[in-house]
Design an enzyme around this catalytic site. Structure first.
Site, PDB file in Angstrom:
ATOM      1  N   ASP A 252       0.834  -1.208   0.000  1.00 33.08           N
ATOM      2  CA  ASP A 252       0.000   0.000   0.000  1.00 33.08           C
ATOM      3  C   ASP A 252       0.871   1.261   0.000  1.00 33.08           C
ATOM      4  OD1 ASP A 252      -2.288   1.482   0.040  1.00 33.08           O
ATOM      5  OD2 ASP A 252      -2.757   1.112   2.141  1.00 33.08           O
TER       6      ASP A 252
ATOM      7  N   HIS B  25       3.109   3.463  -8.969  1.00 25.20           N
ATOM      8  CA  HIS B  25       2.898   2.037  -9.250  1.00 25.20           C
ATOM      9  C   HIS B  25       4.133   1.426  -9.929  1.00 25.20           C
ATOM     10  CE1 HIS B  25      -1.136   2.318  -7.826  1.00 25.20           C
ATOM     11  NE2 HIS B  25      -1.607   3.010  -8.840  1.00 25.20           N
TER      12      HIS B  25
ATOM     13  N   LEU C  78      11.243 -20.526  -4.109  1.00 22.70           N
ATOM     14  CA  LEU C  78      10.120 -19.717  -3.603  1.00 22.70           C
ATOM     15  C   LEU C  78       8.851 -19.899  -4.444  1.00 22.70           C
ATOM     16  CD1 LEU C  78       9.327 -17.187  -1.747  1.00 22.70           C
ATOM     17  CD2 LEU C  78       9.871 -15.840  -3.771  1.00 22.70           C
TER      18      LEU C  78
HETATM   19  C1  FPP Z   1      -1.644   0.271  -3.404  1.00 20.74           C
HETATM   20  O1  FPP Z   1      -1.284   1.594  -3.638  1.00 20.74           O
HETATM   21  C2  FPP Z   1      -1.170  -0.625  -4.424  1.00 20.74           C
HETATM   22  C3  FPP Z   1      -1.948  -1.232  -5.365  1.00 20.74           C
HETATM   23  C4  FPP Z   1      -3.402  -1.028  -5.475  1.00 20.74           C
HETATM   24  C5  FPP Z   1      -1.420  -2.161  -6.342  1.00 20.74           C
HETATM   25  C6  FPP Z   1      -0.070  -2.753  -6.122  1.00 20.74           C
HETATM   26  C7  FPP Z   1       0.478  -3.060  -7.449  1.00 20.74           C
HETATM   27  C8  FPP Z   1       1.772  -3.015  -7.825  1.00 20.74           C
HETATM   28  C9  FPP Z   1       2.882  -2.763  -6.900  1.00 20.74           C
HETATM   29  C10 FPP Z   1       2.140  -3.220  -9.254  1.00 20.74           C
HETATM   30  C11 FPP Z   1       1.828  -4.526  -9.907  1.00 20.74           C
HETATM   31  C12 FPP Z   1       2.076  -5.761  -9.110  1.00 20.74           C
HETATM   32  C13 FPP Z   1       2.934  -6.786  -9.406  1.00 20.74           C
HETATM   33  C14 FPP Z   1       2.905  -8.046  -8.584  1.00 20.74           C
HETATM   34  C15 FPP Z   1       3.912  -6.731 -10.498  1.00 20.74           C
HETATM   35  P1  FPP Z   1      -2.420   2.690  -3.708  1.00 20.74           P
HETATM   36  O2  FPP Z   1      -2.573   3.072  -5.130  1.00 20.74           O
HETATM   37  O3  FPP Z   1      -3.670   2.206  -3.062  1.00 20.74           O
HETATM   38  O4  FPP Z   1      -1.746   3.824  -2.879  1.00 20.74           O
HETATM   39  P2  FPP Z   1      -2.459   4.966  -2.032  1.00 20.74           P
HETATM   40  O5  FPP Z   1      -3.248   4.261  -0.949  1.00 20.74           O
HETATM   41  O6  FPP Z   1      -1.307   5.738  -1.490  1.00 20.74           O
HETATM   42  O7  FPP Z   1      -3.319   5.752  -2.973  1.00 20.74           O
END
Ligand code: FPP
Length: 247
Positions: free
Chosen positions: A18, A35, A129
């Site tokens: 997050d 991201h 893993l």
């Molecule tokens: C939360 O940040 C994160 C996500 C919703 C997605 C996580 C995805 C990735 C790291 C990229 C793709 C994954 C892989 C496995 C390659 P948020 O956007 O909710 O952040 P915020 O709460 O600060 O707005």
């Protein structure tokens, strides 16, 4: 050699990644950059987990609720996952990493499902893993699907409701052959599970870290392992320390 602080390595670590958006906002950058940096943190974390001897690493990549984000952001996230699988699959395979996908697959778009299936198929015999990617995943949805399967067995007369056990429910979840997570980490300071592995988290240690996901790295992963090693897990029983002194 594993340092004494890391004497107990969790078999399964699950992470709610997050804070990508807030990481970007803080720098005046578009969320999409957050991201992309998040994917770099994914790469580093997979390596760190494998090096530490963790057997299963589950990453919450896209929740069933994430479809409600603006279409451009949904497309960015799907694009990053596609790119990750295309670019990193060969290397993960070389590193003997097995990929598993959990989440609802039924209605997934044709531009993502075949890639996920290919990643699972290519790496299915790997033995280092296991990287579990939670995609289009929601824990309540997973439990509902499991309950519906058992209900159909009852309806068909193959099962009595009185014979339903917790193990049978576990056995119908997407994680049927995956041990429950020993440690669940959530980054960015938020302290909730957000519909992630609710059934499986019954005895997981929870660790909420203040760092935004794009800043997560090998050192923070090892810090988390140290915290885990210092926890006293009781699984509803007595502390092993208390039991040892007969208290
Ligand atoms: C939360 O940040 C994160 C996500 C919703 C997605 C996580 C995805 C990735 C790291 C990229 C793709 C994954 C892989 C496995 C390659 P948020 O956007 O909710 O952040 P915020 O709460 O600060 O707005």
């Amino acid at each position: 050699m594993v340092s004494p602080e890391l004497a107990i390595i969790p078999r399964h670590v699950a992470i709610i990644m997050d804070g990508n958006g807030r990481w970007a906002n803080k720098r005046g950058l578009p969320r999409t950059i957050g991201h992309s940096k998040g994917v770099e943190a994914v790469r580093e974390t997979v390596k760190a987990a494998a090096d530490a001897g963790v057997e299963y690493l589950t990453l919450f990549a896209f929740s069933s609720e994430n479809w409600s984000r603006p279409e451009t952001e949904v497309n960015d996230l799907l694009g990053l996952l596609r790119k990750f699988i295309r670019r990193d699959l060969a290397e993960l395979h070389r590193e003997n990493v097995r990929i598993r996908i959990i989440g609802e697959r039924e209605k997934l778009r044709s531009d993502i499902l075949p890639l996920l299936l290919e990643a699972e198929e290519t790496t299915r015999h790997n033995t280092s893993l296991t990287l579990v990617i939670a995609f289009n995943y929601g824990s309540r949805d997973e439990i509902v699907r499991a309950a519906a399967k058992l209900a159909r067995e009852v309806q068909a007369g193959r099962l009595s409701p009185d014979d339903i056990t917790a193990q049978m429910i576990s056995g119908e979840l997407d994680t049927a052959d995956i041990p429950d997570p020993d440690l669940i980490i959530r980054t960015s300071g938020e302290e909730r599970l957000s519909n992630f592995l609710l059934w499986q988290a019954a005895y997981s240690e929870l660790l909420f870290m203040p760092d935004y996901w794009p800043d997560f790295d090998r050192n923070l992963f090892f810090d988390a392992l140290k915290v885990f090693a210092s926890r006293d897990r009781r699984f509803g029983g007595l502390s092993s320390k208390t039991a040892a002194v007969g208290g």
